[in-house]
Design a protein around this motif. Structure first.
Motif, mmCIF file in Angstrom:
data_model
loop_
_atom_site.group_PDB
_atom_site.id
_atom_site.type_symbol
_atom_site.label_atom_id
_atom_site.label_comp_id
_atom_site.label_asym_id
_atom_site.label_seq_id
_atom_site.Cartn_x
_atom_site.Cartn_y
_atom_site.Cartn_z
ATOM 1 N N ASN A 52 0.868 -1.179 0.000
ATOM 2 C CA ASN A 52 0.000 0.000 0.000
ATOM 3 C C ASN A 52 0.902 1.225 0.000
ATOM 4 O OD1 ASN A 52 -2.731 -1.326 0.669
ATOM 5 N ND2 ASN A 52 -1.387 -2.096 2.270
ATOM 6 N N ALA A 53 0.487 2.263 -0.731
ATOM 7 C CA ALA A 53 1.334 3.460 -0.806
ATOM 8 C C ALA A 53 0.499 4.669 -1.205
ATOM 9 C CB ALA A 53 2.451 3.255 -1.822
ATOM 10 N N PHE A 54 1.054 5.844 -0.929
ATOM 11 C CA PHE A 54 0.472 7.122 -1.341
ATOM 12 C C PHE A 54 1.439 7.814 -2.286
ATOM 13 C CE2 PHE A 54 -1.456 6.550 2.900
ATOM 14 C CZ PHE A 54 -2.791 6.642 2.551
ATOM 15 N N VAL A 55 0.895 8.515 -3.279
ATOM 16 C CA VAL A 55 1.714 9.348 -4.150
ATOM 17 C C VAL A 55 2.053 10.614 -3.372
ATOM 18 C CG1 VAL A 55 1.755 10.712 -6.269
ATOM 19 C CG2 VAL A 55 0.661 8.465 -6.254
ATOM 20 N N ARG A 56 3.337 10.940 -3.301
ATOM 21 C CA ARG A 56 3.791 12.132 -2.571
ATOM 22 C C ARG A 56 4.310 13.222 -3.502
ATOM 23 N NH1 ARG A 56 0.828 12.015 1.456
ATOM 24 N NH2 ARG A 56 1.284 10.455 3.028
ATOM 25 N N GLY A 57 4.610 12.869 -4.726
ATOM 26 C CA GLY A 57 5.089 13.861 -5.679
ATOM 27 C C GLY A 57 5.244 13.233 -7.046
ATOM 28 N N ALA A 58 5.163 14.078 -8.081
ATOM 29 C CA ALA A 58 5.309 13.570 -9.436
ATOM 30 C C ALA A 58 5.641 14.709 -10.376
ATOM 31 C CB ALA A 58 4.023 12.887 -9.886
ATOM 32 N N LEU A 59 6.343 14.367 -11.454
ATOM 33 C CA LEU A 59 6.715 15.352 -12.461
ATOM 34 C C LEU A 59 6.891 14.642 -13.790
ATOM 35 C CD1 LEU A 59 7.718 18.253 -13.167
ATOM 36 C CD2 LEU A 59 10.011 17.423 -12.621
ATOM 37 N N GLY A 60 6.180 15.113 -14.816
ATOM 38 C CA GLY A 60 6.355 14.514 -16.130
ATOM 39 C C GLY A 60 5.185 14.787 -17.045
ATOM 40 N N SER A 61 5.216 14.116 -18.186
ATOM 41 C CA SER A 61 4.177 14.335 -19.182
ATOM 42 C C SER A 61 3.760 13.014 -19.824
ATOM 43 C CB SER A 61 4.671 15.312 -20.256
ATOM 44 O OG SER A 61 5.807 14.784 -20.894
ATOM 45 N N LEU A 62 2.626 13.073 -20.490
ATOM 46 C CA LEU A 62 2.048 11.919 -21.165
ATOM 47 C C LEU A 62 2.041 12.154 -22.672
ATOM 48 C CD1 LEU A 62 -1.095 11.664 -18.859
ATOM 49 C CD2 LEU A 62 0.973 10.252 -18.698
ATOM 50 N N VAL A 63 2.063 11.087 -23.456
ATOM 51 C CA VAL A 63 1.890 11.211 -24.899
ATOM 52 C C VAL A 63 0.500 11.798 -25.143
ATOM 53 C CG1 VAL A 63 1.720 9.957 -27.080
ATOM 54 C CG2 VAL A 63 3.438 9.287 -25.385
ATOM 55 N N ASP A 64 -0.515 11.104 -24.674
ATOM 56 C CA ASP A 64 -1.910 11.552 -24.628
ATOM 57 C C ASP A 64 -2.397 11.232 -23.231
ATOM 58 O OD1 ASP A 64 -2.198 12.214 -27.444
ATOM 59 O OD2 ASP A 64 -2.315 10.056 -27.842
ATOM 60 N N GLY A 65 -3.409 11.960 -22.769
ATOM 61 C CA GLY A 65 -3.962 11.691 -21.448
ATOM 62 C C GLY A 65 -5.382 11.181 -21.563
ATOM 63 N N CYS A 66 -5.802 10.387 -20.593
ATOM 64 C CA CYS A 66 -7.181 9.913 -20.552
ATOM 65 C C CYS A 66 -7.651 9.889 -19.103
ATOM 66 C CB CYS A 66 -7.306 8.528 -21.178
ATOM 67 S SG CYS A 66 -9.033 7.979 -21.292
ATOM 68 N N ILE A 67 -8.647 10.722 -18.825
ATOM 69 C CA ILE A 67 -9.242 10.770 -17.487
ATOM 70 C C ILE A 67 -10.722 10.444 -17.602
ATOM 71 C CG2 ILE A 67 -7.560 12.398 -16.531
ATOM 72 C CD1 ILE A 67 -9.583 14.642 -17.050
ATOM 73 N N LEU A 68 -11.305 10.097 -16.487
ATOM 74 C CA LEU A 68 -12.737 9.823 -16.432
ATOM 75 C C LEU A 68 -13.453 11.149 -16.248
ATOM 76 C CD1 LEU A 68 -14.701 7.433 -16.501
ATOM 77 C CD2 LEU A 68 -14.584 7.394 -14.012
ATOM 78 N N GLY A 69 -14.316 11.487 -17.198
ATOM 79 C CA GLY A 69 -15.059 12.742 -17.124
ATOM 80 C C GLY A 69 -16.194 12.668 -16.121
#
Length: 135
Positions: A41-58
């Protein structure tokens, strides 16, 4: 009457920093990272970067595809949880920006968010009390 919130007792464990490679999916990459360092189990504490294309749930429950190249991840939050079969599942939400600067937010859809060049992520292990007692 609304339901009471679920409260889980536990403590924070180790911290892992890693890079997810180009064309690897964001969610699957985070899951793979957890498995490689032994985080159940873990939590995201930080992130940096980019995606080719993104897909999120609207908000309408449909996939919203944001075309790149280089869809920037403006913010990322979420957690990884163990599953009964020994695998882990990431649930990540965030804000992304398309090449024209339009921003979109929501949960990322697994398998549809390939990393562009590189992606750096920091994860912090979560040790729920009941799991620590069983170890």
């Amino acid at each position: 009457m609304s339901e009471l919130p679920v409260v889980e007792k536990g403590s924070m464990g180790r911290v892992a920093y890693a890079r997810i490679a180009p064309n690897e999916d964001l969610l699957y990459g985070v899951e793979k990272m957890c498995l490689s360092v032994g985080f159940k189990n873990a939590f995201v504490r930080g992130a940096l970067g980019s995606l080719v294309d993104g897909c999120i749930l609207g908000g309408d429950g449909q996939n919203l595809v944001v075309k790149g190249p280089a869809v920037e991840i403006v913010s990322l939050a979420g957690e990884v949880r163990s599953v009964d079969d020994g695998s882990v599942r990431a649930a990540l939400s965030g804000v992304i920006a398309d090449p024209e600067g339009q921003v979109y937010g929501g949960p990322f859809v697994a398998g549809l968010n390939p990393i562009c060049m590189t992606f750096e992520v920091t994860l912090e292990e979560w040790l729920p009390e009941d799991l620590r007692a069983a170890s």
